[in-house]
Design a protein around this motif. Structure first.
Motif, PDB file in Angstrom:
ATOM      1  N   ARG A 193       1.363  -0.873  -0.198  1.00  0.00           N
ATOM      2  CA  ARG A 193      -0.058   0.216  -0.175  1.00  0.00           C
ATOM      3  C   ARG A 193       0.218   1.165   0.184  1.00  0.00           C
ATOM      4  N   ILE A 232       0.737   4.058  -3.099  1.00  0.00           N
ATOM      5  CA  ILE A 232       0.740   5.744  -2.711  1.00  0.00           C
ATOM      6  C   ILE A 232       1.497   6.406  -3.270  1.00  0.00           C
ATOM      7  N   HIS A 280       1.659   6.149  -7.324  1.00  0.00           N
ATOM      8  CA  HIS A 280       0.398   6.435  -7.640  1.00  0.00           C
ATOM      9  C   HIS A 280       0.792   8.421  -7.357  1.00  0.00           C
ATOM     10  N   HIS A 281       1.334   8.714  -6.776  1.00  0.00           N
ATOM     11  CA  HIS A 281       1.920  10.432  -6.285  1.00  0.00           C
ATOM     12  C   HIS A 281       2.712  10.855  -7.052  1.00  0.00           C
ATOM     13  N   VAL A 298       1.665  12.961   3.709  1.00  0.00           N
ATOM     14  CA  VAL A 298       0.981  11.691   2.625  1.00  0.00           C
ATOM     15  C   VAL A 298       0.883  10.622   3.224  1.00  0.00           C
ATOM     16  N   LEU A 299       1.204   9.933   3.682  1.00  0.00           N
ATOM     17  CA  LEU A 299       1.447   8.597   4.306  1.00  0.00           C
ATOM     18  C   LEU A 299       0.902   8.319   5.496  1.00  0.00           C
ATOM     19  N   LYS A 349      -1.784  10.174   6.312  1.00  0.00           N
ATOM     20  CA  LYS A 349      -3.007  10.842   6.374  1.00  0.00           C
ATOM     21  C   LYS A 349      -3.534   9.124   5.627  1.00  0.00           C
ATOM     22  N   GLU A 350      -3.324   9.213   5.015  1.00  0.00           N
ATOM     23  CA  GLU A 350      -3.923   8.270   3.821  1.00  0.00           C
ATOM     24  C   GLU A 350      -4.064   6.648   4.631  1.00  0.00           C
ATOM     25  N   LEU A 351      -2.746   6.400   5.816  1.00  0.00           N
ATOM     26  CA  LEU A 351      -2.552   4.756   6.126  1.00  0.00           C
ATOM     27  C   LEU A 351      -3.365   5.165   7.770  1.00  0.00           C
ATOM     28  N   ASN A 352      -3.136   6.090   7.721  1.00  0.00           N
ATOM     29  CA  ASN A 352      -3.663   6.094   9.830  1.00  0.00           C
ATOM     30  C   ASN A 352      -2.532   5.883  10.316  1.00  0.00           C
TER      31      ASN A 352
END
Length: 186
Positions: free
Chosen positions: A72, A76, A79-80, A94-95, A97-100
């Motif tokens: 994952r 990410i 994609h970015h 980014v990581l 936030k997206e993966l919590n």
């Protein structure tokens, strides 16, 4: 139900995996980099059939939770770097936030599983994007540096030379294809 799939790195990968499901008469709710979302769990027979179909086209089902998280992270980053036009952001943010999850936890896991740091992986992905953009011969090095979030052309050039052994201008002049598949960068 989510199914984690290793080696998905581009829109064509999404299409190939989607076609594997269609061939099995399964309609996923969503297929994106690194995973597919299904309405119901696969039977053991379907799972084995899917694994075989995915192996033929270079993918692999992932059962290990930690490896799923690493894939994952990769999805990410890919994609970015490769699909967003503007790379002026901080990957740690980014990581998280997206993966919590805390970045230190993600970084440690990624390094253990991949043998390189997240930062090194980001650099490798960015260098592949630079190679791609240089081979198109549509943007100046200054435009490429800006698009990929580099503070200067000099910094981009130094990093490019460190990774490839060539300056960007020599790479462009030689016109040779030194690009690598995104799922094989390490």
């Amino acid at each position: 139900m989510k199914i984690a799939i290793k080696n998905m790195v581009c829109p064509r990968c999404i299409q190939a995996v989607s076609q594997a499901f269609v061939a099995m008469d399964i309609t996923p709710l969503d297929v994106r980099l690194g995973e597919a979302v299904l309405t119901e769990p696969l039977t053991n027979g379907q799972r084995m059939d899917l694994q075989e179909r995915l192996n033929v086209i270079g993918f692999e089902l992932l059962d290990d939770q930690q490896q799923q998280l690493v894939e994952r992270i990769k999805a990410i980053i890919i994609h970015h770097v490769h699909q967003l036009e503007d790379n002026h952001f901080v990957f740690t943010d980014v990581l998280q936030k997206e993966l919590n999850k805390e970045y230190s936890q993600l970084s440690k896991l990624f390094s253990e599983k991949e043998g390189i740091t997240i930062e090194q992986y980001v650099i490798l992905q960015r260098m592949e994007k630079v190679k791609e953009l240089l081979s198109y011969n549509e943007l100046t090095l200054s435009e490429i540096a800006y698009r990929l979030g580099y503070s200067s052309v000099a910094y981009l050039s130094a990093q490019f030379k460190k990774v490839t052994g060539l300056t960007p201008s020599l790479f462009k002049k030689l016109g040779i294809n030194l690009r690598k598949p995104l799922d094989q960068l390490q």
